[in-house]
Design a protein around this motif. Sequence first.
Motif, PDB file in Angstrom:
ATOM      1  N   ASP A 172       0.637   5.841  -0.645  1.00 28.28           N
ATOM      2  CA  ASP A 172      -0.165   7.038  -0.898  1.00 28.28           C
ATOM      3  C   ASP A 172       0.104   7.555  -2.305  1.00 28.28           C
ATOM      4  N   THR A 173      -0.952   7.924  -3.006  1.00 28.96           N
ATOM      5  CA  THR A 173      -0.848   8.540  -4.328  1.00 28.96           C
ATOM      6  C   THR A 173      -1.582   9.867  -4.303  1.00 28.96           C
TER       7      THR A 173
ATOM      8  N   ASP B 126      -7.062  -2.380  -7.685  1.00 29.68           N
ATOM      9  CA  ASP B 126      -8.201  -1.502  -7.446  1.00 29.68           C
ATOM     10  C   ASP B 126      -8.054  -0.842  -6.071  1.00 29.68           C
ATOM     11  N   PRO B 127      -8.440   0.440  -5.921  1.00 31.58           N
ATOM     12  CA  PRO B 127      -8.286   1.134  -4.626  1.00 31.58           C
ATOM     13  C   PRO B 127      -8.942   0.425  -3.448  1.00 31.58           C
TER      14      PRO B 127
ATOM     15  N   ASP C 150      -4.152  10.633  -5.668  1.00 33.19           N
ATOM     16  CA  ASP C 150      -5.596  10.371  -5.670  1.00 33.19           C
ATOM     17  C   ASP C 150      -6.039   9.482  -4.522  1.00 33.19           C
ATOM     18  N   GLY C 151      -5.174   9.302  -3.520  1.00 36.74           N
ATOM     19  CA  GLY C 151      -5.529   8.440  -2.398  1.00 36.74           C
ATOM     20  C   GLY C 151      -4.685   7.187  -2.370  1.00 36.74           C
ATOM     21  N   PRO C 152      -4.796   6.387  -1.319  1.00 37.11           N
ATOM     22  CA  PRO C 152      -3.975   5.188  -1.196  1.00 37.11           C
ATOM     23  C   PRO C 152      -4.347   4.130  -2.229  1.00 37.11           C
ATOM     24  N   ARG C 153      -3.323   3.446  -2.736  1.00 35.82           N
ATOM     25  CA  ARG C 153      -3.498   2.336  -3.668  1.00 35.82           C
ATOM     26  C   ARG C 153      -2.574   1.197  -3.243  1.00 35.82           C
TER      27      ARG C 153
ATOM     28  N   VAL D  97      -7.036  -1.626  -0.533  1.00 35.81           N
ATOM     29  CA  VAL D  97      -6.410  -1.089   0.683  1.00 35.81           C
ATOM     30  C   VAL D  97      -7.209  -1.512   1.916  1.00 35.81           C
TER      31      VAL D  97
ATOM     32  N   PRO E 240       0.839  -1.203   0.000  1.00 36.15           N
ATOM     33  CA  PRO E 240       0.000   0.000   0.000  1.00 36.15           C
ATOM     34  C   PRO E 240       0.875   1.255   0.000  1.00 36.15           C
TER      35      PRO E 240
END
Length: 360
Positions: free
Chosen positions: A163-164, A210-211, A166-169, A214, A161
């Motif tokens: 952080d990106t 896929d997000p 656009d949110g964690p991936r 997480v 996991p």
Amino acid sequence: MDFSMTEAQDALSTVAGEILADQVTQERLRAAESGPDRFDRPLWNMLGASGLLGAGIPEALGGSGYGVLEQCSVLVALGRAVAPVPYLASTVLAASAIAEFGGSIARDRWLPGALAGETVLTAALTDETASTAEPTGDGWLLTGTKTAVPAGGIAAAFLVPADTPDGPRVFLVTPEDPRVSVRRQETVDGAGTAQLELSATPLPADRVLDPAAVEFLHTRAVLGWCALQLGITERALELTAGYARERVQFGRPIGQFQAVAQRLADAYVDVQGIRLTLWQAAWRVSEGLPSSEALATAKFWAADAGHRVAHTAVHVHGGVGIDLDHRLQRYFVAAKHAEFALGGATAHLRALGAALVHRP
């Protein structure tokens, strides 16, 4: 809420118990512990051949079907045997996440070997530094450090996991990728963990899940540790009760002394608390219901009650309880590992309290 076991749970638990009773001997455990990863590869191969590693994976993807309840039943059996295999990391977390959220390339590449017991996968869920992923024109650059990665020294692939913008991936990393470093670490129970370092590691776009993966990984990891702890403490209590019936002091078994009997009774209540909260959380997860509070409750019991049961087992056994040649010491260190994995009792009690405060 239905706490009765499904036929599949009973069947998988029975098969796992029979294999483990036959294969997890003191000699095999010592052999696994003599290596750097506490890993019994022949047992892992056998679990794959039996189909147990396919539990929870859709049949269309090469698994045996079923779901999280069945995986928990297998984990309880593995905990009872303190089996030196990475079922939680490889099957419950990595393989299940790839099956649920990975693309066809990842599924075809990693699931067959993992389900057959030929390869090991894992998930790196702890953060020493903030793990980040920056998008590039045709992929990602990952940076960060993950410590105490289970089965890290023998894993063919890691789910990481990060952080990106656009949110964690969740990203799929292999030891062969550029700028990836894997270094084995020692733990109190000898489990094969490793430190994973990512230094602007380039990954193609098809290595991201896929997000929703997480939350999936966190949920299944917490639940999995609770299931292992149930098996560990359940068997530790059985061994301790048996010892209290056999160990004679002052002319009678020590289990007849009131103080010892009270410690064992308290441990029995604690094990029942771990069992109740585990299956409550597992049922909610299996039904797709909100489960954060149930998971926090289950992990609190697994940590807090697990601590008490482990120490009761050692205290009642006396000096033999910490003898490295005695089987009980494995249950003590395994229980301590499960107690602190993904946060101890205080961390989960705080999480539960925060959730209750914000409840409408």
